[in-house]
Design a protein around this motif. Structure first.
Motif, PDB file in Angstrom:
ATOM      1  N   ARG A   1       0.844  -1.200   0.000  1.00  0.00           N
ATOM      2  CA  ARG A   1       0.000   0.000   0.000  1.00  0.00           C
ATOM      3  C   ARG A   1       0.870   1.238   0.000  1.00  0.00           C
ATOM      4  N   PHE A   2       0.453   2.217  -0.791  1.00  0.00           N
ATOM      5  CA  PHE A   2       1.088   3.529  -0.786  1.00  0.00           C
ATOM      6  C   PHE A   2       0.181   4.452   0.022  1.00  0.00           C
ATOM      7  N   LEU A   3       0.672   4.923   1.170  1.00  0.00           N
ATOM      8  CA  LEU A   3      -0.124   5.764   2.061  1.00  0.00           C
ATOM      9  C   LEU A   3       0.109   7.237   1.741  1.00  0.00           C
ATOM     10  N   PRO A   4      -0.939   8.055   1.831  1.00  0.00           N
ATOM     11  CA  PRO A   4      -0.740   9.496   1.620  1.00  0.00           C
ATOM     12  C   PRO A   4       0.035  10.103   2.783  1.00  0.00           C
ATOM     13  N   ASN A   5       0.725  11.183   2.526  1.00  0.00           N
ATOM     14  CA  ASN A   5       1.516  11.867   3.551  1.00  0.00           C
ATOM     15  C   ASN A   5       0.582  12.744   4.384  1.00  0.00           C
ATOM     16  N   LEU A   6      -0.036  12.145   5.410  1.00  0.00           N
ATOM     17  CA  LEU A   6      -1.010  12.860   6.237  1.00  0.00           C
ATOM     18  C   LEU A   6      -0.365  13.414   7.494  1.00  0.00           C
ATOM     19  N   GLN A   7      -0.798  14.593   7.867  1.00  0.00           N
ATOM     20  CA  GLN A   7      -0.323  15.273   9.074  1.00  0.00           C
ATOM     21  C   GLN A   7      -1.522  15.769   9.856  1.00  0.00           C
ATOM     22  N   LYS A   8      -1.456  15.684  11.186  1.00  0.00           N
ATOM     23  CA  LYS A   8      -2.475  16.315  12.030  1.00  0.00           C
ATOM     24  C   LYS A   8      -2.056  17.758  12.222  1.00  0.00           C
ATOM     25  N   LYS A   9      -2.914  18.685  11.847  1.00  0.00           N
ATOM     26  CA  LYS A   9      -2.553  20.110  11.877  1.00  0.00           C
ATOM     27  C   LYS A   9      -3.646  20.879  12.591  1.00  0.00           C
ATOM     28  N   LYS A  10      -3.223  21.790  13.450  1.00  0.00           N
ATOM     29  CA  LYS A  10      -4.143  22.615  14.215  1.00  0.00           C
ATOM     30  C   LYS A  10      -4.092  24.033  13.664  1.00  0.00           C
ATOM     31  N   PHE A  11      -5.259  24.576  13.279  1.00  0.00           N
ATOM     32  CA  PHE A  11      -5.356  25.923  12.732  1.00  0.00           C
ATOM     33  C   PHE A  11      -6.260  26.756  13.627  1.00  0.00           C
ATOM     34  N   TYR A  12      -5.995  28.065  13.671  1.00  0.00           N
ATOM     35  CA  TYR A  12      -6.863  28.985  14.398  1.00  0.00           C
ATOM     36  C   TYR A  12      -7.776  29.662  13.392  1.00  0.00           C
ATOM     37  N   LEU A  13      -9.079  29.467  13.555  1.00  0.00           N
ATOM     38  CA  LEU A  13     -10.084  30.052  12.673  1.00  0.00           C
ATOM     39  C   LEU A  13     -10.535  31.371  13.286  1.00  0.00           C
ATOM     40  N   VAL A  14     -10.026  32.474  12.757  1.00  0.00           N
ATOM     41  CA  VAL A  14     -10.249  33.806  13.325  1.00  0.00           C
ATOM     42  C   VAL A  14     -11.720  34.195  13.266  1.00  0.00           C
ATOM     43  N   GLU A  15     -12.385  33.888  12.145  1.00  0.00           N
ATOM     44  CA  GLU A  15     -13.777  34.294  11.943  1.00  0.00           C
ATOM     45  C   GLU A  15     -14.716  33.694  12.987  1.00  0.00           C
ATOM     46  N   GLU A  16     -14.379  32.505  13.492  1.00  0.00           N
ATOM     47  CA  GLU A  16     -15.223  31.855  14.500  1.00  0.00           C
ATOM     48  C   GLU A  16     -14.573  31.824  15.874  1.00  0.00           C
ATOM     49  N   ASP A  17     -13.368  32.365  16.002  1.00  0.00           N
ATOM     50  CA  ASP A  17     -12.629  32.447  17.255  1.00  0.00           C
ATOM     51  C   ASP A  17     -12.481  31.080  17.914  1.00  0.00           C
ATOM     52  N   LYS A  18     -11.995  30.081  17.132  1.00  0.00           N
ATOM     53  CA  LYS A  18     -11.768  28.754  17.699  1.00  0.00           C
ATOM     54  C   LYS A  18     -10.653  28.035  16.946  1.00  0.00           C
TER      55      LYS A  18
END
Length: 78
Positions: A28-45
Motif C-alpha cells: 500500500r502507498f499511504l498518503p503523507n497525512l499530518q495532524k494540523k491545528k489551525f486557528y479560525l479567526v472568523e469563528e474564534d476557535k
C-alpha cells in the motif's frame, strides 16, 4: 481515524513491491497525512484537521476560511 485527507480526499492506493529478482508482492502507498491545528479567526476557535501536505499548501495559498467554507458546502463537519 481513516487515512483520508479532509480537503483533497487522498486515500491509500495499492501497488506492487518489486524485488531485485522482479518478484511482485502487494503493498500500500499511504498518503503523507499530518495532524494540523489551525486557528479560525472568523469563528474564534481552534480547528484540528488530518491533512495531506498538498492540502496544507492549499490552505496557505487560498486561506483557511475559504477552504472551511468549501468543506462545509460539501457536507463535512468542521
Amino acid at each position: 481515524m481513516a487515512r483520508v485527507c479532509l480537503v483533497t480526499g487522498k486515500v491509500p492506493i495499492g501497488g506492487n513491491k518489486v524485488s531485485h529478482s522482479n518478484i511482485k508482492t502487494k503493498r500500500r502507498f499511504l498518503p503523507n497525512l499530518q495532524k494540523k491545528k489551525f486557528y479560525l479567526v472568523e469563528e474564534d476557535k481552534w480547528v484540528t484537521m488530518k491533512l495531506s501536505t498538498e492540502a496544507i499548501r492549499t490552505i496557505n495559498k487560498n486561506g483557511l476560511y475559504s477552504v472551511v467554507k468549501e468543506l462545509r458546502a460539501r457536507g463535512e463537519k468542521i
